[in-house]
Scaffold this motif. Structure first.
Motif, PDB file in Angstrom:
ATOM      1  N   ASN A  56      10.369 -27.187   8.261  1.00  0.00           N
ATOM      2  CA  ASN A  56       9.898 -26.377   9.385  1.00  0.00           C
ATOM      3  C   ASN A  56       8.375 -26.363   9.449  1.00  0.00           C
ATOM      4  OD1 ASN A  56      12.473 -25.618  10.288  1.00  0.00           O
ATOM      5  ND2 ASN A  56      12.561 -23.931   8.846  1.00  0.00           N
ATOM      6  N   ASP A  57       7.845 -26.489  10.668  1.00  0.00           N
ATOM      7  CA  ASP A  57       6.402 -26.462  10.916  1.00  0.00           C
ATOM      8  C   ASP A  57       6.141 -25.486  12.056  1.00  0.00           C
ATOM      9  OD1 ASP A  57       5.792 -28.753   9.127  1.00  0.00           O
ATOM     10  OD2 ASP A  57       7.001 -29.844  10.592  1.00  0.00           O
ATOM     11  N   GLY A  74      -1.691 -23.630  11.325  1.00  0.00           N
ATOM     12  CA  GLY A  74      -0.485 -22.838  11.123  1.00  0.00           C
ATOM     13  C   GLY A  74       0.035 -23.037   9.724  1.00  0.00           C
ATOM     14  N   LYS A  75       1.344 -23.344   9.655  1.00  0.00           N
ATOM     15  CA  LYS A  75       1.959 -23.549   8.347  1.00  0.00           C
ATOM     16  C   LYS A  75       3.005 -24.650   8.435  1.00  0.00           C
ATOM     17  CE  LYS A  75       5.587 -20.005   8.753  1.00  0.00           C
ATOM     18  NZ  LYS A  75       6.128 -18.802   8.116  1.00  0.00           N
ATOM     19  N   SER A  76       3.212 -25.295   7.287  1.00  0.00           N
ATOM     20  CA  SER A  76       4.197 -26.352   7.152  1.00  0.00           C
ATOM     21  C   SER A  76       5.029 -26.039   5.920  1.00  0.00           C
ATOM     22  CB  SER A  76       3.491 -27.706   7.005  1.00  0.00           C
ATOM     23  OG  SER A  76       4.429 -28.747   6.928  1.00  0.00           O
ATOM     24  N   CYS A  77       6.315 -25.907   6.091  1.00  0.00           N
ATOM     25  CA  CYS A  77       7.181 -25.589   4.956  1.00  0.00           C
ATOM     26  C   CYS A  77       7.376 -26.826   4.094  1.00  0.00           C
ATOM     27  CB  CYS A  77       8.506 -25.037   5.452  1.00  0.00           C
ATOM     28  SG  CYS A  77       8.293 -23.469   6.354  1.00  0.00           S
ATOM     29  N   ASN A  78       7.784 -26.607   2.856  1.00  0.00           N
ATOM     30  CA  ASN A  78       7.905 -27.717   1.907  1.00  0.00           C
ATOM     31  C   ASN A  78       9.248 -27.676   1.184  1.00  0.00           C
ATOM     32  OD1 ASN A  78       7.666 -25.875  -0.309  1.00  0.00           O
ATOM     33  ND2 ASN A  78       5.457 -25.909  -0.073  1.00  0.00           N
ATOM     34  N   ALA A  79       9.472 -28.662   0.328  1.00  0.00           N
ATOM     35  CA  ALA A  79      10.741 -28.787  -0.389  1.00  0.00           C
ATOM     36  C   ALA A  79      11.009 -27.612  -1.321  1.00  0.00           C
ATOM     37  CB  ALA A  79      10.771 -30.093  -1.177  1.00  0.00           C
TER      38      ALA A  79
END
Length: 181
Positions: A56-57, A74-79
């Motif tokens: 998700n970004d 913003g934000k970028s989700c990770n594993a």
């Protein structure tokens, strides 16, 4: 979030599900022409392919820089299941993602969620951001930094802890008109 440049071109940034089987949220960015008359139904100048990190970004803010390029934060989700700080830059001419410098810039504290909530750009193209970064106790602290127009950090990050071992979130940033910082 929206922004407009000196010629009244406007960009709109948001997020939505991608068409891939993963179905995660991606960042969408569209630039519109200021002269809607005579352009028909579609006033789009360009729309980027969705920014997809594989997770998700989410965008929080968008601005034009003095060269007419577009900065999205913003934000970028990770594993690991948390989020990282995200700064991305796009050509104002055709929407292509600017690469080969430091874009996209992703910063992970390694301790949990990190996110940029706001940005401002000075007259020389320097980018100032504010948000939060997680600390080793998994609490959020203010994160403030300054980057060059090519994405190089010009300051050591300003990490501010409210002191009560709780979450602290910077939500806006502005430049001092007397000295520009």
């Amino acid at each position: 979030a929206t922004a407009s440049d000196g010629s009244r071109f406007a960009v709109v940034v948001g997020y939505g599900k991608n068409m891939a089987q993963t179905g995660n949220d991606d960042i969408y960015l569209i630039k519109y022409n200021p002269d809607f008359a005579g352009m028909g139904v579609d006033q789009k100048v360009w729309a980027i392919p969705p920014y997809d990190s594989g997770y998700n970004d989410y965008p929080n803010s968008v601005l034009f820089d003095p060269a007419g390029d577009v900065v999205v934060v913003g934000k970028s989700c990770n594993a690991a299941g948390d989020s990282d700080i995200l700064l991305n830059k796009y050509s104002g001419i055709d929407g292509s993602r600017i690469t080969g410098q430091n874009w996209p810039l992703v910063i992970d504290s390694g301790f949990g969620d990190d996110e940029i909530r706001a940005l401002v750009i000075d007259t020389t193209g320097n980018i100032y951001v504010a948000g939060f970064i997680s600390n080793s106790q998994a609490n959020r602290d203010w994160y403030i930094n300054k980057f060059s127009s090519s994405g190089n950090a010009l300051w050591a990050p300003k990490i501010i802890d409210g002191g009560a071992a709780m979450n602290d979130n910077a939500i806006e940033i502005a430049l001092d008109p007397s000295d520009g910082d």
